[in-house]
Motif scaffolding. Structure first.
Motif, PDB file in Angstrom:
ATOM      1  N   LYS A 180       0.826  -1.216   0.000  1.00  0.00           N
ATOM      2  CA  LYS A 180       0.000   0.000   0.000  1.00  0.00           C
ATOM      3  C   LYS A 180       0.860   1.266   0.000  1.00  0.00           C
ATOM      4  O   LYS A 180       0.440   2.296  -0.522  1.00  0.00           O
ATOM      5  CB  LYS A 180      -0.931  -0.017   1.207  1.00  0.00           C
ATOM      6  N   LYS A 181       2.062   1.182   0.556  1.00  0.00           N
ATOM      7  CA  LYS A 181       2.973   2.338   0.540  1.00  0.00           C
ATOM      8  C   LYS A 181       3.704   2.461  -0.793  1.00  0.00           C
ATOM      9  O   LYS A 181       4.399   3.453  -1.039  1.00  0.00           O
ATOM     10  CB  LYS A 181       3.998   2.209   1.666  1.00  0.00           C
ATOM     11  N   GLY A 182       3.581   1.441  -1.641  1.00  0.00           N
ATOM     12  CA  GLY A 182       4.319   1.451  -2.892  1.00  0.00           C
ATOM     13  C   GLY A 182       5.771   1.079  -2.730  1.00  0.00           C
ATOM     14  O   GLY A 182       6.603   1.341  -3.604  1.00  0.00           O
ATOM     15  N   ASP A 183       6.105   0.431  -1.607  1.00  0.00           N
ATOM     16  CA  ASP A 183       7.476   0.024  -1.304  1.00  0.00           C
ATOM     17  C   ASP A 183       7.751  -1.318  -1.982  1.00  0.00           C
ATOM     18  O   ASP A 183       7.569  -2.385  -1.385  1.00  0.00           O
ATOM     19  CB  ASP A 183       7.650  -0.070   0.213  1.00  0.00           C
ATOM     20  N   VAL A 184       8.220  -1.277  -3.215  1.00  0.00           N
ATOM     21  CA  VAL A 184       8.424  -2.496  -3.991  1.00  0.00           C
ATOM     22  C   VAL A 184       9.472  -3.400  -3.344  1.00  0.00           C
ATOM     23  O   VAL A 184       9.252  -4.606  -3.164  1.00  0.00           O
ATOM     24  CB  VAL A 184       8.819  -2.160  -5.443  1.00  0.00           C
ATOM     25  N   ALA A 185      10.603  -2.832  -2.993  1.00  0.00           N
ATOM     26  CA  ALA A 185      11.670  -3.640  -2.400  1.00  0.00           C
ATOM     27  C   ALA A 185      11.225  -4.250  -1.074  1.00  0.00           C
ATOM     28  O   ALA A 185      11.475  -5.431  -0.799  1.00  0.00           O
ATOM     29  CB  ALA A 185      12.920  -2.793  -2.199  1.00  0.00           C
ATOM     30  N   GLY A 186      10.558  -3.469  -0.254  1.00  0.00           N
ATOM     31  CA  GLY A 186      10.100  -3.976   1.034  1.00  0.00           C
ATOM     32  C   GLY A 186       9.067  -5.068   0.881  1.00  0.00           C
ATOM     33  O   GLY A 186       9.101  -6.081   1.587  1.00  0.00           O
ATOM     34  N   ALA A 187       8.135  -4.877  -0.054  1.00  0.00           N
ATOM     35  CA  ALA A 187       7.093  -5.880  -0.275  1.00  0.00           C
ATOM     36  C   ALA A 187       7.686  -7.168  -0.824  1.00  0.00           C
ATOM     37  O   ALA A 187       7.265  -8.272  -0.446  1.00  0.00           O
ATOM     38  CB  ALA A 187       6.031  -5.336  -1.222  1.00  0.00           C
ATOM     39  N   LYS A 188       8.658  -7.055  -1.713  1.00  0.00           N
ATOM     40  CA  LYS A 188       9.311  -8.256  -2.247  1.00  0.00           C
ATOM     41  C   LYS A 188       9.971  -9.059  -1.126  1.00  0.00           C
ATOM     42  O   LYS A 188       9.892 -10.298  -1.097  1.00  0.00           O
ATOM     43  CB  LYS A 188      10.362  -7.872  -3.290  1.00  0.00           C
ATOM     44  N   ALA A 189      10.617  -8.366  -0.196  1.00  0.00           N
ATOM     45  CA  ALA A 189      11.301  -9.051   0.900  1.00  0.00           C
ATOM     46  C   ALA A 189      10.317  -9.738   1.840  1.00  0.00           C
ATOM     47  O   ALA A 189      10.649 -10.758   2.463  1.00  0.00           O
ATOM     48  CB  ALA A 189      12.155  -8.053   1.679  1.00  0.00           C
ATOM     49  N   LEU A 190       9.093  -9.219   1.930  1.00  0.00           N
ATOM     50  CA  LEU A 190       8.103  -9.759   2.859  1.00  0.00           C
ATOM     51  C   LEU A 190       7.189 -10.805   2.215  1.00  0.00           C
ATOM     52  O   LEU A 190       6.485 -11.526   2.921  1.00  0.00           O
ATOM     53  CB  LEU A 190       7.239  -8.610   3.404  1.00  0.00           C
ATOM     54  N   TYR A 191       7.212 -10.884   0.900  1.00  0.00           N
ATOM     55  CA  TYR A 191       6.265 -11.758   0.193  1.00  0.00           C
ATOM     56  C   TYR A 191       6.418 -13.226   0.590  1.00  0.00           C
ATOM     57  O   TYR A 191       5.460 -13.863   1.068  1.00  0.00           O
ATOM     58  CB  TYR A 191       6.439 -11.602  -1.322  1.00  0.00           C
ATOM     59  N   ALA A 192       7.584 -13.808   0.389  1.00  0.00           N
ATOM     60  CA  ALA A 192       7.771 -15.238   0.671  1.00  0.00           C
ATOM     61  C   ALA A 192       7.555 -15.575   2.149  1.00  0.00           C
ATOM     62  O   ALA A 192       6.863 -16.552   2.464  1.00  0.00           O
ATOM     63  CB  ALA A 192       9.150 -15.700   0.206  1.00  0.00           C
ATOM     64  N   PRO A 193       8.111 -14.808   3.098  1.00  0.00           N
ATOM     65  CA  PRO A 193       7.856 -15.121   4.508  1.00  0.00           C
ATOM     66  C   PRO A 193       6.372 -15.091   4.875  1.00  0.00           C
ATOM     67  O   PRO A 193       5.934 -15.868   5.728  1.00  0.00           O
ATOM     68  CB  PRO A 193       8.623 -14.028   5.262  1.00  0.00           C
ATOM     69  N   SER A 194       5.601 -14.243   4.207  1.00  0.00           N
ATOM     70  CA  SER A 194       4.176 -14.156   4.544  1.00  0.00           C
ATOM     71  C   SER A 194       3.430 -15.432   4.173  1.00  0.00           C
ATOM     72  O   SER A 194       2.376 -15.727   4.735  1.00  0.00           O
ATOM     73  CB  SER A 194       3.534 -12.951   3.843  1.00  0.00           C
ATOM     74  N   ARG A 195       3.960 -16.207   3.258  1.00  0.00           N
ATOM     75  CA  ARG A 195       3.282 -17.407   2.771  1.00  0.00           C
ATOM     76  C   ARG A 195       3.683 -18.686   3.522  1.00  0.00           C
ATOM     77  O   ARG A 195       3.042 -19.728   3.374  1.00  0.00           O
ATOM     78  CB  ARG A 195       3.586 -17.588   1.280  1.00  0.00           C
ATOM     79  N   VAL A 196       4.722 -18.612   4.323  1.00  0.00           N
ATOM     80  CA  VAL A 196       5.256 -19.814   4.974  1.00  0.00           C
ATOM     81  C   VAL A 196       4.219 -20.477   5.878  1.00  0.00           C
ATOM     82  O   VAL A 196       4.036 -21.704   5.848  1.00  0.00           O
ATOM     83  CB  VAL A 196       6.533 -19.467   5.758  1.00  0.00           C
ATOM     84  N   GLY A 197       3.534 -19.698   6.705  1.00  0.00           N
ATOM     85  CA  GLY A 197       2.536 -20.281   7.595  1.00  0.00           C
ATOM     86  C   GLY A 197       1.444 -20.992   6.834  1.00  0.00           C
ATOM     87  O   GLY A 197       1.051 -22.121   7.172  1.00  0.00           O
ATOM     88  N   TRP A 198       0.937 -20.353   5.789  1.00  0.00           N
ATOM     89  CA  TRP A 198      -0.104 -20.946   4.935  1.00  0.00           C
ATOM     90  C   TRP A 198       0.380 -22.253   4.330  1.00  0.00           C
ATOM     91  O   TRP A 198      -0.308 -23.270   4.363  1.00  0.00           O
ATOM     92  CB  TRP A 198      -0.480 -19.950   3.844  1.00  0.00           C
ATOM     93  N   GLU A 199       1.575 -22.231   3.755  1.00  0.00           N
ATOM     94  CA  GLU A 199       2.083 -23.406   3.055  1.00  0.00           C
ATOM     95  C   GLU A 199       2.306 -24.592   3.997  1.00  0.00           C
ATOM     96  O   GLU A 199       2.181 -25.747   3.580  1.00  0.00           O
ATOM     97  CB  GLU A 199       3.393 -23.072   2.336  1.00  0.00           C
ATOM     98  N   SER A 200       2.609 -24.345   5.251  1.00  0.00           N
ATOM     99  CA  SER A 200       2.891 -25.442   6.170  1.00  0.00           C
ATOM    100  C   SER A 200       1.634 -26.179   6.610  1.00  0.00           C
ATOM    101  O   SER A 200       1.711 -27.332   7.061  1.00  0.00           O
ATOM    102  CB  SER A 200       3.639 -24.925   7.406  1.00  0.00           C
ATOM    103  N   ILE A 201       0.466 -25.543   6.463  1.00  0.00           N
ATOM    104  CA  ILE A 201      -0.797 -26.203   6.833  1.00  0.00           C
ATOM    105  C   ILE A 201      -1.777 -26.120   5.653  1.00  0.00           C
ATOM    106  O   ILE A 201      -2.982 -26.055   5.832  1.00  0.00           O
ATOM    107  CB  ILE A 201      -1.410 -25.592   8.112  1.00  0.00           C
ATOM    108  N   GLU A 202      -1.255 -26.186   4.448  1.00  0.00           N
ATOM    109  CA  GLU A 202      -2.057 -25.979   3.249  1.00  0.00           C
ATOM    110  C   GLU A 202      -3.258 -26.922   3.126  1.00  0.00           C
ATOM    111  O   GLU A 202      -4.336 -26.487   2.703  1.00  0.00           O
ATOM    112  CB  GLU A 202      -1.177 -26.084   2.002  1.00  0.00           C
TER     113      GLU A 202
END
Length: 392
Positions: A180-202
């Motif tokens: 939402k802030k338009g922080d491309v680099a920051g969002a890229k760094a946070l993308y994969a970690p945000s999915r780890v919890g979901w993927e572990s109990i998919e």
């Protein structure tokens, strides 16, 4: 991440069972595969289904309540999948995907209470499927396991699922804020970690088909009329079209809202030892037959984060069920310990900083990709026997 669950929205979702024991993925096995032999030894009821391009024919119209092992022979000209649906014809109880032409699978196991159900065969793995009615008779499927250790495993797994959902939600809020802030680099760094919890109990998350469709739909899975939302829409914006990120704020908020919805629903998910075991196998099959080709994280190439989360989720189930497994099948427990260790060692070779190398590196190295796939397959085969062993 099966696309079919995205076109079959859950109805009465608070009552839906985990989409476990459907060994998701796999190009089809021959009769007598490891999983099938384990199921047969457990004394489970069986149902044979013949699937073609135009038919879906079970060998029985009714089966007893309890654990059911479904043997599917696919005579269609393309890959097939079979779903067990509740009487509403939409709510998925369990599924078995990616059954290759002229192949048979016999490791599809599901627990069913008395009632009316439908089978849906889907040649080409698309559409509503060819339907057949199935009646389950007798008493309800077994409830709480008699073994106190299994009861404890279920309770511990419920806590694990809740923790993993909370982890994904917490990190996704940060990811969404960066988008939402338009922080491309920051969002890229946070993308994969945000999915780890979901993927572990998919397998648990996917049991809520409407949420799965909202948060984890890939562009390749879109069908006519689908609205694309969720992580992968934002992934494409970040890596392929960063200039459009300012237009994605609404979708960042919706992703957070959908995960909050998941957190509210998760306590109602039905969890049993057998479904835990089947879900573990499903996680490995996801890696072996879908994620190994880099199809999921098509733009970010963060697939190895998902691999590790899937393996960790499967290993958690094994660890929780291992006290019982050691008593019933000590050789299987030892094999699983060894194969989990080997796969973790292979994955560790690709660690980089706090994460993993780009999957582009794996796709460009045929030997590395084969080694990774071999390690996954070596674990997936014995893991297919875990559900039957626990049910003995």
């Amino acid at each position: 991440m099966p696309p079919v669950s995205r076109v079959l929205p859950a109805a009465g979702v608070l009552a839906v069972a985990i989409t476990a024991l459907a060994a998701c993925g796999g190009g089809g096995t021959t009769p007598g595969a490891t999983g099938g032999e384990g199921a047969a030894k457990s004394g489970a009821n069986t149902l044979a289904v013949q699937a073609t391009d135009t038919t879906c024919v079970p060998d029985k119209a009714s089966v007893p309540a309890g654990t059911l092992t479904i043997k599917v022979t696919n005579r269609a000209s393309k890959a097939n999948e079979v779903h067990v649906l509740r009487a509403d014809g939409r709510t998925i109880v369990s599924e078995r995907e990616d059954i290759g032409p002229d192949s048979t699978v016999d490791d599809f196991t599901v627990e069913l209470a008395a009632g009316k159900y439908q089978l849906a065969c889907k040649p080409g793995m698309k559409g509503d499927g060819i339907r057949a009615d199935l009646t389950v008779v007798g008493g309800p499927a077994a409830g709480a396991p008699a073994d106190a250790r299994l009861s404890a495993a279920v309770e511990d797994y419920k806590k694990y699922v809740a923790e993993r959902v909370d982890d994904s939600l917490r990190k996704t809020r940060k990811f969404a804020a960066a988008v939402k802030k338009g922080d491309v680099a920051g969002a890229k760094a946070l993308y994969a970690p945000s999915r780890v919890g979901w993927e572990s109990i998919e397998p648990v998350a996917e049991s809520f088909g409407d949420i799965d469709a909202k948060v984890d739909l890939r562009e390749a899975d879109l069908e006519k009329g689908d609205e694309w939302t969720g992580w992968h829409r934002l992934e494409k914006a970040l890596w392929a079209e960063p200039e459009t990120l300012k237009d994605e704020r609404e979708y960042a908020d919706r992703l957070v809202a959908d995960l909050e919805d998941l957190r509210r629903r998760v306590p109602a998910a039905e969890i049993t030892p057998a479904k835990m075991a089947g879900g573990a196998k499903e996680l490995l099959d996801e890696v072996a037959h879908i994620k190994i080709d880099g199809e999921e994280e098509f733009f970010s190439h963060t697939d190895l984060w998902n691999f590790k989360a899937n393996v960790d989720g499967a290993r958690k189930v094994h660890e929780l069920l291992k006290p019982v497994l050691r008593d019933k099948r000590p050789e299987l427990a030892a094999t699983l310990d060894a194969e989990f260790g080997r796969l973790q060692t292979v994955l560790a070779e690709y660690e980089e900083g706090d994460g993993y190398v780009s999957y582009e590196k794996i796709n460009k190295d045929a030997a590395a990709k084969k080694r990774l796939q071999d390690a996954v397959n070596a674990l997936a085969e014995p893991l297919s026997g875990l559900a039957a062993a626990v049910a003995q």
